[in-house]
Design an enzyme around this catalytic site. Structure first.
Site, PDB file in Angstrom:
ATOM      1  N   ASP A  61      -1.152  89.081   4.343  1.00  0.00           N
ATOM      2  CA  ASP A  61       0.225  89.077   3.841  1.00  0.00           C
ATOM      3  C   ASP A  61       0.296  90.079   2.684  1.00  0.00           C
ATOM      4  O   ASP A  61      -0.201  89.812   1.588  1.00  0.00           O
ATOM      5  CB  ASP A  61       0.563  87.655   3.376  1.00  0.00           C
TER       6      ASP A  61
ATOM      7  N   GLN B 291       3.385  91.324  -1.575  1.00  0.00           N
ATOM      8  CA  GLN B 291       3.344  91.666  -3.000  1.00  0.00           C
ATOM      9  C   GLN B 291       2.406  92.839  -3.276  1.00  0.00           C
ATOM     10  O   GLN B 291       2.187  93.204  -4.435  1.00  0.00           O
ATOM     11  CB  GLN B 291       2.904  90.451  -3.832  1.00  0.00           C
TER      12      GLN B 291
ATOM     13  N   CYS C  73       7.741  79.282  -3.852  1.00  0.00           N
ATOM     14  CA  CYS C  73       7.351  79.140  -2.428  1.00  0.00           C
ATOM     15  C   CYS C  73       5.852  79.004  -2.294  1.00  0.00           C
ATOM     16  O   CYS C  73       5.239  79.560  -1.360  1.00  0.00           O
ATOM     17  CB  CYS C  73       7.858  80.309  -1.589  1.00  0.00           C
TER      18      CYS C  73
END
Ligand code: PLP
Length: 400
Positions: free
Chosen positions: A193, A196, A358
């Site tokens: 992921d 960021q 989250c």
């Protein structure tokens, strides 16, 4: 300052604003807004389908946008770059399309305790559906992935390892080369992921040993509604599609269908051309600055904010030292709920996020309900840090 604040119409329209929530979404430079408008003003049509020139132009804009984004992230084979709605859709695509075809009862999926829900819940739900085991790697006291534990968790039954490149809640920059090397030893699929990371770090995906890499355009100066999934070609070709419908088919017989080539196989329906064009303009803008410079600017501001916040009595900053963190400073102040803190900061025009970000599994591991999070980007300066510090001191006065 490494960019002119006047380049960002929202910031120019609100000169008083200290925008410290770029980890949630970034502001957009004029170049991106202009590119969006230019596409809709000059070249808008449904691509791929029309035999007329305008549609061909829209197709070309979409193709060029993909090529530009691929270049920015270091991917030579641009057909591996699939446009999605964002990181959430990219990760759901992998967990659903690859996951249901390859993960079965008794298999193990290894994730970490610092994942954003977008890289947690899809794996959790997949595991529940097929009877696989979700194994969650713990963290060290300073908010890093516990590598010994990760190594111990990854075993012969592991067929997926999914982890974030950079934590949105702590800013921790994870050692993804080490993590993927551990996963590779057992032949697991490696999913990263990068939501960021792509906005903040130089990225060379062809040289990362990952099978899938996901990110969102809106966190890196692009419009909302367009993100990316990069996959290994052989895996994308072998796995089933995620959604079916227009554009993604080769031939539809009455009983069955065959699939289009990459990347179209994974882009069912009318594509989001305008936002892809905007994202390409964002890549152009960031390349114009240079990602090494972006990283250095954020590292300086993060180090300053962390140091100055830590010097205030009752303030606790979470995560590793600023040198190992992206532009995120997550903190709490004794006796003040992060939501109250954010409200007081807002009175001083300082925008920070407060909550679980989250990442409820992470908050449970830290044993706190929430943090306040200041996140920095290219348009921030030390004046924003000054305003943050003033706001925190004011909150301490208000709450005694
Ligand atoms: N992963 C991380 C680390 C994030 O920070 C975010 C957004 O905050 C996401 C995934 C989800 O991104 P999006 O909401 O753009 O799909």
């Amino acid at each position: 300052m490494i960019v002119d604040r006047a380049d960002f119409p929202l910031l120019a329209n609100h000169p008083e604003l200290h925008y410290l929530d770029s980890a949630a979404t970034s502001q957009k430079p004029r170049a991106v807004l202009d590119a969006l408008l230019d596409y809709y003003r000059c070249d808008n049509a449904n691509p791929h389908r029309g035999a007329y020139t305008l549609s061909a132009r829209a197709t070309e804009r979409y193709h060029d946008a993909r090529a530009r984004v691929a270049r920015f992230i270091g991917v030579r084979d641009m057909d591996r770059v699939i446009f999605t709605r964002g990181t959430t859709e990219s990760l759901n695509l992998v967990a659903t399309a690859w996951g249901y075809a390859n993960v079965t009862a008794g298999d193990e999926i290894v994730i970490t305790g610092m994942e954003h829900h977008a890289n947690f819940v899809p794996w959790q739900q997949l595991a529940r559906s097929v009877g696989a085991k979700l194994r969650i790697c713990g963290l060290t006291a300073d908010g890093r992935i516990d590598l010994d534990q990760f190594q111990a968790l990854v075993g012969p039954n592991t067929n997926v390892a999914a982890f974030g490149h950079v934590s949105n809640a702590l800013g921790t920059i994870n050692p993804i080369a080490e993590l993927s090397a551990i996963a590779r030893r057992v032949g697991a699929l490696v999913v990263c992921d990068g939501a960021q990371a792509a906005p903040h770090l130089p990225l060379d995906i062809d040289h990362l040993d990952v099978d899938f890499y996901a990110f969102s355009g809106h966190k890196m100066l692009g419009p909302m509604g367009c993100g990316v999934l990069v996959g290994k070609r052989e895996i994308l070709e072998q796995m089933p599609p995620y959604q079916t419908g227009g554009d993604m088919i080769e031939y539809v017989a009455d009983e069955r269908s065959t699939w289009n080539v990459l990347p179209h196989k994974f882009e069912a329906g009318t594509p989001n051309v305008g936002d892809a064009v905007g994202l390409a303009a964002a890549c152009e803008y960031l390349d114009g600055i240079g990602m090494a410079k972006v990283r250095e600017h954020e590292r300086t501001l993060t180090a300053s904010a962390s140091e100055r916040l830590s010097a205030i009595p009752g303030v606790r900053v979470y995560g590793p030292p600023a040198a190992d963190r992206s532009g995120v400073v997550s903190f709490t102040v004794d006796g003040i709920h992060p939501h109250d803190l954010a409200t007081i900061l807002d009175e001083g025009q300082v925008c920070v996020r407060a909550g679980h970000h989250c990442a409820q599994p992470l908050m449970r591991r830290l044993d706190i309900p929430a943090t306040a999070r200041a996140s920095f980007y290219i348009y921030n300066t030390e004046a924003d840090v000054d305003a943050l510090i003033r706001g925190v001191e004011r909150a301490r006065e208000v709450f005694g």
